[in-house]
Design a protein around this motif. Structure first.
Motif, PDB file in Angstrom:
ATOM      1  N   ILE A  78       9.264   7.805  -4.677  1.00 25.51           N
ATOM      2  CA  ILE A  78       9.499   7.154  -3.445  1.00 25.51           C
ATOM      3  C   ILE A  78       8.191   6.517  -2.445  1.00 25.51           C
ATOM      4  O   ILE A  78       8.012   5.396  -2.455  1.00 25.51           O
ATOM      5  N   HIS A  79       7.378   7.450  -2.368  1.00 22.39           N
ATOM      6  CA  HIS A  79       6.184   7.167  -1.382  1.00 22.39           C
ATOM      7  C   HIS A  79       4.996   6.123  -2.227  1.00 22.39           C
ATOM      8  O   HIS A  79       4.540   5.298  -1.494  1.00 22.39           O
ATOM      9  N   SER A  80       4.870   6.408  -3.584  1.00 20.75           N
ATOM     10  CA  SER A  80       4.041   5.550  -4.037  1.00 20.75           C
ATOM     11  C   SER A  80       4.330   4.083  -4.062  1.00 20.75           C
ATOM     12  O   SER A  80       3.640   3.067  -3.848  1.00 20.75           O
ATOM     13  N   ALA A  81       5.839   3.926  -4.340  1.00 26.87           N
ATOM     14  CA  ALA A  81       6.037   2.714  -4.318  1.00 26.87           C
ATOM     15  C   ALA A  81       6.345   2.040  -2.792  1.00 26.87           C
ATOM     16  O   ALA A  81       6.103   0.921  -2.792  1.00 26.87           O
ATOM     17  N   LEU A  82       6.645   2.957  -1.882  1.00 28.59           N
ATOM     18  CA  LEU A  82       6.545   2.253  -0.637  1.00 28.59           C
ATOM     19  C   LEU A  82       5.232   1.884  -0.346  1.00 28.59           C
ATOM     20  O   LEU A  82       5.050   0.631   0.496  1.00 28.59           O
ATOM     21  N   HIS A  83       3.969   2.712  -0.582  1.00 27.49           N
ATOM     22  CA  HIS A  83       2.899   2.287  -0.149  1.00 27.49           C
ATOM     23  C   HIS A  83       2.185   1.074  -1.042  1.00 27.49           C
ATOM     24  O   HIS A  83       1.356   0.350  -0.580  1.00 27.49           O
ATOM     25  N   ARG A  84       2.852   0.919  -2.328  1.00 36.27           N
ATOM     26  CA  ARG A  84       2.440  -0.457  -3.140  1.00 36.27           C
ATOM     27  C   ARG A  84       3.054  -1.542  -2.683  1.00 36.27           C
ATOM     28  O   ARG A  84       2.554  -2.706  -2.438  1.00 36.27           O
ATOM     29  N   GLU A  85       4.389  -1.460  -2.271  1.00 35.15           N
ATOM     30  CA  GLU A  85       5.023  -2.653  -2.177  1.00 35.15           C
ATOM     31  C   GLU A  85       5.721  -3.221  -0.704  1.00 35.15           C
ATOM     32  O   GLU A  85       6.000  -4.278  -0.598  1.00 35.15           O
ATOM     33  N   VAL A  86       5.439  -2.171   0.383  1.00 34.52           N
ATOM     34  CA  VAL A  86       5.861  -2.538   1.591  1.00 34.52           C
ATOM     35  C   VAL A  86       4.817  -2.388   2.691  1.00 34.52           C
ATOM     36  O   VAL A  86       4.181  -1.456   2.916  1.00 34.52           O
ATOM     37  N   PRO A  87       4.365  -3.707   2.912  1.00 39.74           N
ATOM     38  CA  PRO A  87       3.283  -3.846   3.882  1.00 39.74           C
ATOM     39  C   PRO A  87       3.475  -2.823   5.288  1.00 39.74           C
ATOM     40  O   PRO A  87       2.434  -2.527   5.781  1.00 39.74           O
TER      41      PRO A  87
END
Length: 247
Positions: free
Chosen positions: A88-97
């Protein structure tokens, strides 16, 4: 890492540890699961996260684990985060400004609301109205989020919002600071509690008209500084009762 980044990381560690402790005190934790993270790099891809399977009541600033969302070997490390935390968090920090800070958990009332066929936060008072057209809904639960695609789908669902209601799962809130994300979490759970209680009466909801709901939601910006004051006050309670969170 520059001196400024080091200073910022120190404060982020303290604030994130405080958020974990405070959320535990509110009864929002679930065993040793769920995860809070905060970006320490300008691009958001280097982030802190709570250590795998440590009870939130014990987490200190120094316990938080530093990860890189682009590092595929993270899960091979001895201090690797929980698989669902990484998904969850790796995707959020990559994709959600706007996900400088991302707080994911399963608080009781928000999770109960997320379990309904319609998990919408209807504006029925000023707290529920805070979320009028200001929360995303992910309606495609795929099981415990340990696969990369689950995290990527959650990230795609967020859009520009500061929170996402995850059907059959829980919630995640976002903020530029830990204070803003935690205040959002507090008021999201309060909104869910109000709705669950209202539903429990069996009577119809008195939903605010669209124009009034929008005006009420917009008025929350007038009290933006209260978000910072709220978290600062809660940290003062921790300082009195459990000052080791800063260690």
């Amino acid at each position: 890492m520059t001196a400024l980044e080091t200073m910022d990381e120190t404060q982020l560690r303290i604030d994130l540890a405080a958020a974990l402790r405070l959320s535990c005190r509110e009864g929002w934790h679930e065993g040793v699961a769920n995860h809070f993270s905060a970006a320490v790099s300008a691009d958001g891809k280097r982030f802190l996260i709570n250590p795998r399977w440590m009870h939130w009541s014990r987490v200190r600033a120094s316990d938080l684990v530093l990860c890189d969302a682009e590092d595929a070997t993270t899960m091979d490390r001895a201090d690797a985060p929980d698989p669902s935390a990484w998904s969850i968090h790796s995707a959020l920090h990559r994709e959600v400004p706007q996900a400088r800070v991302a707080l994911h958990l399963h608080p009781p009332h928000a999770t109960a609301l997320a379990a309904l066929k319609d998990p919408t936060i209807h504006p029925i008072d000023q707290v529920t109205a805070r979320w009028y057209k200001r929360i995303a809904y992910d309606l495609s639960f795929g099981g415990i989020a340990s696969e990369a695609e689950e995290g990527a789908r959650i990230a795609r669902s967020v859009g520009t919002h500061q929170a996402v209601m995850m059907q059959n799962h829980g919630v995640t809130t976002f903020g530029a600071t830990v204070a803003e994300a935690w205040d959002a979490l507090y008021h999201l759970e309060r909104a869910a509690r109000t709705l669950v209680l209202a539903y429990s009466t069996g009577q119809s909801l008195a939903i605010l008209p669209d124009a009034l709901a929008e005006a009420t939601a917009a008025e929350w910006q007038t009290y933006k500084q209260a978000e910072l004051a709220h978290f600062a006050e809660m940290k003062r309670l921790l300082e009195r009762d459990a000052p080791d969170y800063k260690d």
